[in-house]
Write a protein that holds these residues in place. Structure first.
Motif, short mmCIF file in Angstrom:
data_model
loop_
_atom_site.label_atom_id
_atom_site.label_comp_id
_atom_site.label_asym_id
_atom_site.label_seq_id
_atom_site.Cartn_x
_atom_site.Cartn_y
_atom_site.Cartn_z
N CYS A 128 84.00 -10.27 7.10
CA CYS A 128 84.61 -10.60 8.41
C CYS A 128 84.28 -9.51 9.43
CB CYS A 128 86.12 -10.74 8.27
SG CYS A 128 86.66 -12.01 7.12
N GLY A 169 79.81 -21.71 13.95
CA GLY A 169 81.19 -21.30 13.76
C GLY A 169 81.32 -20.36 12.58
N LEU A 227 86.62 -16.90 8.67
CA LEU A 227 86.86 -15.48 8.38
C LEU A 227 88.09 -15.38 7.49
CD1 LEU A 227 86.38 -14.32 12.08
CD2 LEU A 227 84.65 -14.34 10.25
N ARG A 266 85.69 -10.75 21.74
CA ARG A 266 85.81 -12.19 21.48
C ARG A 266 84.49 -12.71 20.91
NH1 ARG A 266 89.45 -15.79 23.06
NH2 ARG A 266 88.83 -17.99 23.07
N SER A 297 85.90 -19.92 15.66
CA SER A 297 86.20 -19.29 14.37
C SER A 297 87.63 -19.60 13.95
CB SER A 297 85.99 -17.77 14.45
OG SER A 297 86.86 -17.19 15.39
N ILE A 298 87.81 -19.54 12.64
CA ILE A 298 89.14 -19.67 12.02
C ILE A 298 89.32 -18.43 11.14
CG2 ILE A 298 90.58 -20.97 10.40
CD1 ILE A 298 88.94 -23.49 11.18
N THR A 299 90.44 -17.74 11.30
CA THR A 299 90.76 -16.59 10.46
C THR A 299 91.93 -16.95 9.56
OG1 THR A 299 89.97 -15.03 12.12
CG2 THR A 299 91.42 -14.16 10.44
N ALA A 345 92.35 -11.17 14.72
CA ALA A 345 92.00 -12.58 14.90
C ALA A 345 92.20 -13.01 16.36
CB ALA A 345 92.84 -13.45 13.97
N TRP A 382 89.43 -11.67 18.47
CA TRP A 382 88.18 -12.40 18.24
C TRP A 382 88.23 -13.81 18.82
CZ3 TRP A 382 88.39 -10.94 12.37
CH2 TRP A 382 87.99 -9.61 12.21
N SER A 405 90.04 -16.27 17.53
CA SER A 405 90.08 -17.14 16.35
C SER A 405 91.34 -17.99 16.31
CB SER A 405 90.10 -16.28 15.08
OG SER A 405 88.88 -16.23 14.45
N GLN A 406 91.17 -19.18 15.79
CA GLN A 406 92.32 -19.97 15.35
C GLN A 406 92.85 -19.27 14.10
OE1 GLN A 406 91.46 -24.08 14.34
NE2 GLN A 406 93.19 -24.14 12.93
N LEU A 439 85.95 -26.91 11.00
CA LEU A 439 85.18 -26.05 11.91
C LEU A 439 83.82 -26.69 12.22
CD1 LEU A 439 85.23 -23.25 13.28
CD2 LEU A 439 84.23 -22.32 11.18
#
Length: 179
Positions: free
Chosen positions: A70, A88, A91, A116, A121-123, A141, A144, A146-147, A176
């Motif tokens: 990550c 995408g 993470l 950013r 992205s999804i964390t 997150a 960044w 991130s969701q 994603l």
């Protein structure tokens, strides 16, 4: 996800055979980005290796990072000329490499890169991850863009967490990919 390549980015010391990333490699044909040194990871070397992997194919890529992977995505995205190749990033369990208890092998991953990300992205965060307090990981997150998905108390979301092939994580990756 047939049109995208899925690149697996393991963390420090790689992902062993029982890790969900290894399951995904076997089950789905995802491609592990091999690093030259898993034990003494150098941020610049790992970033260069990710660039090399992305340039091997013109297909857009989904990055699937665990732990130090990550931090690799965040650092790489800040400097690479090839971020447009990434559709995408998923993470999972980003570690707090700035914490004083981190082993010396990870000290060159300081400071944590926080710009950013230029792609969705999804964390995924565990509430009891021994390598990063949930509050610190949540702030990463958010920085960044991130969701965030809170996974509850699941440790470091690795093989010790008993995730197997982790279908919930695969669903997040599919979500994603549809963005």
């Amino acid at each position: 996800m047939k049109s995208e390549r899925v690149l697996l980015l393991p963390g420090w010391q790689n992902s062993g055979p029982d890790h969900w990333q290894s399951h995904w490699e076997r089950l789905h044909g995802d491609e592990r980005v091999e690093q030259h040194d898993w034990d003494w990871p150098k941020r610049g070397d790992w970033m260069a290796r990710l660039d090399e992997a992305l340039l091997q194919d013109d297909a857009p890529a989904l990055l699937v990072a665990h732990s130090l992977g990550c931090q690799l995505v965040a650092a790489w995205a800040e400097h690479s000329q090839h971020t447009a190749r990434v559709k995408g990033a998923l993470l999972v369990a980003p570690p707090d490499t700035e914490h004083e208890a981190m082993p010396p092998q990870l000290h060159n991953w300081r400071p944590i890169r926080r710009p950013r990300l230029p792609f969705p992205s999804i964390t995924v965060i565990s509430s009891d991850d021994p390598y990063g307090a949930a509050e610190r990981t949540l702030q990463m997150a958010q920085d960044w863009g991130s969701q965030v998905v809170m996974a509850g108390p699941r440790g470091h979301l690795n093989s010790a967490s008993g995730l197997g092939d982790w279908p919930e994580g695969r669903q997040l990756l599919e979500d994603l990919a549809r963005r």
